[in-house]
Design an enzyme around this catalytic site. Structure first.
Site, PDB file in Angstrom:
ATOM      1  N   GLY A   9     -57.503 -13.030  22.257  1.00  0.00           N
ATOM      2  CA  GLY A   9     -56.383 -12.565  23.058  1.00  0.00           C
ATOM      3  C   GLY A   9     -55.113 -12.655  22.235  1.00  0.00           C
ATOM      4  N   VAL A  10     -54.656 -11.540  21.691  1.00  0.00           N
ATOM      5  CA  VAL A  10     -53.461 -11.536  20.842  1.00  0.00           C
ATOM      6  C   VAL A  10     -52.258 -11.133  21.692  1.00  0.00           C
ATOM      7  CG1 VAL A  10     -54.518 -11.246  18.584  1.00  0.00           C
ATOM      8  CG2 VAL A  10     -54.187  -9.249  20.023  1.00  0.00           C
ATOM      9  N   SER A  11     -51.307 -12.046  21.796  1.00  0.00           N
ATOM     10  CA  SER A  11     -50.164 -11.840  22.687  1.00  0.00           C
ATOM     11  C   SER A  11     -48.938 -11.314  21.973  1.00  0.00           C
ATOM     12  CB  SER A  11     -49.810 -13.161  23.366  1.00  0.00           C
ATOM     13  OG  SER A  11     -49.355 -14.102  22.391  1.00  0.00           O
ATOM     14  N   GLY A  13     -47.536 -13.364  19.744  1.00  0.00           N
ATOM     15  CA  GLY A  13     -46.894 -14.617  19.366  1.00  0.00           C
ATOM     16  C   GLY A  13     -47.577 -15.243  18.173  1.00  0.00           C
ATOM     17  N   CYS A 100     -53.082 -17.858  36.375  1.00  0.00           N
ATOM     18  CA  CYS A 100     -53.257 -16.781  35.393  1.00  0.00           C
ATOM     19  C   CYS A 100     -54.387 -17.114  34.426  1.00  0.00           C
ATOM     20  CB  CYS A 100     -51.962 -16.562  34.627  1.00  0.00           C
ATOM     21  SG  CYS A 100     -52.081 -15.312  33.334  1.00  0.00           S
ATOM     22  N   CYS A 196     -43.894 -16.020  32.508  1.00  0.00           N
ATOM     23  CA  CYS A 196     -43.972 -14.827  31.658  1.00  0.00           C
ATOM     24  C   CYS A 196     -43.300 -13.614  32.275  1.00  0.00           C
ATOM     25  CB  CYS A 196     -45.423 -14.517  31.320  1.00  0.00           C
ATOM     26  SG  CYS A 196     -46.479 -14.213  32.757  1.00  0.00           S
TER      27      CYS A 196
END
Length: 371
Positions: A9-11, A13, A100, A196
């Site tokens: 999961g690449v956000s 950040g 979440c 978020c």
């Protein structure tokens, strides 16, 4: 395109960037997935999701791995945000990160990753797992200042068996060094803070878009009128500031703190001083606990617990009776807040947790009788 063994999961950040980097360096077939969980309103400011998306794409390009795009905004609205609003309307202070994680990042994301053929997912959370005696354990991250097990306590065996936490043994400073040395474009990016979908906006202003303001009285617990508030749901237990009463009502000059909320009567209660007795609880009651192991350690047991993130562990006794969870602390706790999570630990192991419903604070509305 070859099927990735792990989807990260690449956000956009630095943490998720380094999680992907470490797996690539370990020779694991990896792909990234960027999850958009909130539809930005560009009238309220720049679209953070678009910048994060560009950063995630740049990181995956630098690492030479494919990236998938998914929009989970509808799922987030239905499974997280509506609950968030309902809790505020009821006078509680929810923690949407816990929900979440359970509903989106470790359920919806995992389902989509498996649909792409991946066996596991990975995230940039600071936490660890261990497989001991046939069960998966959720452990604190090595960096005590960044440990995120508090927000992951609602995960169970299914999720942990399918998840990697590559940053679990690293300090944050080391994560930034690794990102810089690898030339990742996110190495100096500021960490995101707060909720978020609110970002840098004022919480009261944001909530006002969904929950209309309704002015009411601010009272001292002795009944003295102190001022007026905009709506009880905009405040949380232990909150300092934002009350607009300053040095009124013969004050001692100490700051005012919220110590109670009566949503039905729309009354907010406040007293002065950080150490006032109105903020203290010895006991709390929480509802429907979840356990990482799938079951509680016992009907009654001792452990340590946190009632908020970054709190130092507090020794306590937990008593379970059906869905009721009663916690008695060895020392009084400050500002125990309904809607937040109480999370239980046995040393480095996170056992699980539950949502706080009430406490025995003087305005907590609960007469506690120990079974």
């Amino acid at each position: 395109m070859a099927v990735a063994e792990v989807i990260v999961g690449v956000s956009g950040g630095v943490d998720s960037s380094v999680a992907a980097l470490l797996l690539v360096q370990a020779g694991v077939p990896v792909a990234g997935m960027f999850m958009q969980n909130w539809e930005e309103d560009e009238r309220l400011g720049p679209c953070r999701a678009e910048q994060d998306r560009r950063d995630a794409v740049a990181v995956c390009a630098r690492l030479g791995v494919p990236i998938h795009m998914r929009n989970f905004a509808a799922e987030y609205w239905d499974q997280v945000f509506t609950h968030f609003l309902d809790e505020y309307r009821a006078g509680r202070t929810p923690n949407p990160d816990v929900l979440c994680n359970r509903e989106i990042k470790f359920r919806t994301f995992l389902e989509h990753a498996r649909a792409l053929g991946a066996g596991r997912i990975a995230t940039g959370h600071y936490a660890r797992t261990a497989y001991i005696d046939g069960r998966w354990r959720l452990l604190r991250g090595r960096d005590a200042g960044k440990d995120q097990s508090y927000f992951l306590h609602a995960l169970g065996q299914h999720q942990l068996a399918a998840t990697l936490f590559p940053l679990g043994d690293l300090e944050k400073s080391e994560v930034r060094r690794l990102a810089r040395d690898a030339g990742l474009p996110t190495h100096a990016k500021k960490d995101s803070t707060g909720i978020c979908f609110i970002g840098e906006r004022d919480l009261r202003e944001f909530l006002g878009r969904y929950i209309p303001a309704r002015a009411g009285e601010i009272l001292h617990p002795d009944g003295k009128r102190l001022g007026e508030h905009a709506g009880t749901w905009y405040y949380t237990i232990g909150q300092r500031g934002g009350l607009g009463i300053g040095g009124r009502a013969g004050s001692s000059g100490e700051p005012w703190y919220v110590v109670g909320k009566d949503v039905v009567r729309n009354v907010l209660y406040a007293v002065q001083g950080n150490a006032n007795d109105w903020l203290l609880s010895h006991r709390l009651e929480a509802g429907a606990p979840t356990w990482v192991d799938g079951a509680a350690p016992a009907a009654t047991f001792r452990c340590t617990a946190k009632t908020r993130y970054r709190q130092v562990d507090q020794h306590c006794r937990v008593h379970l009776d059906g869905d009721a969870c009663k916690v008695e602390f060895d020392e009084p706790q400050r500002a125990v807040t309904p809607g937040q999570s109480v999370v239980f630990y046995d040393g480095e192991t996170c056992l699980g947790g539950a949502v706080i419903e009430r406490s025995d604070a003087r305005l907590g509305g609960w007469e506690y009788s120990h079974a």
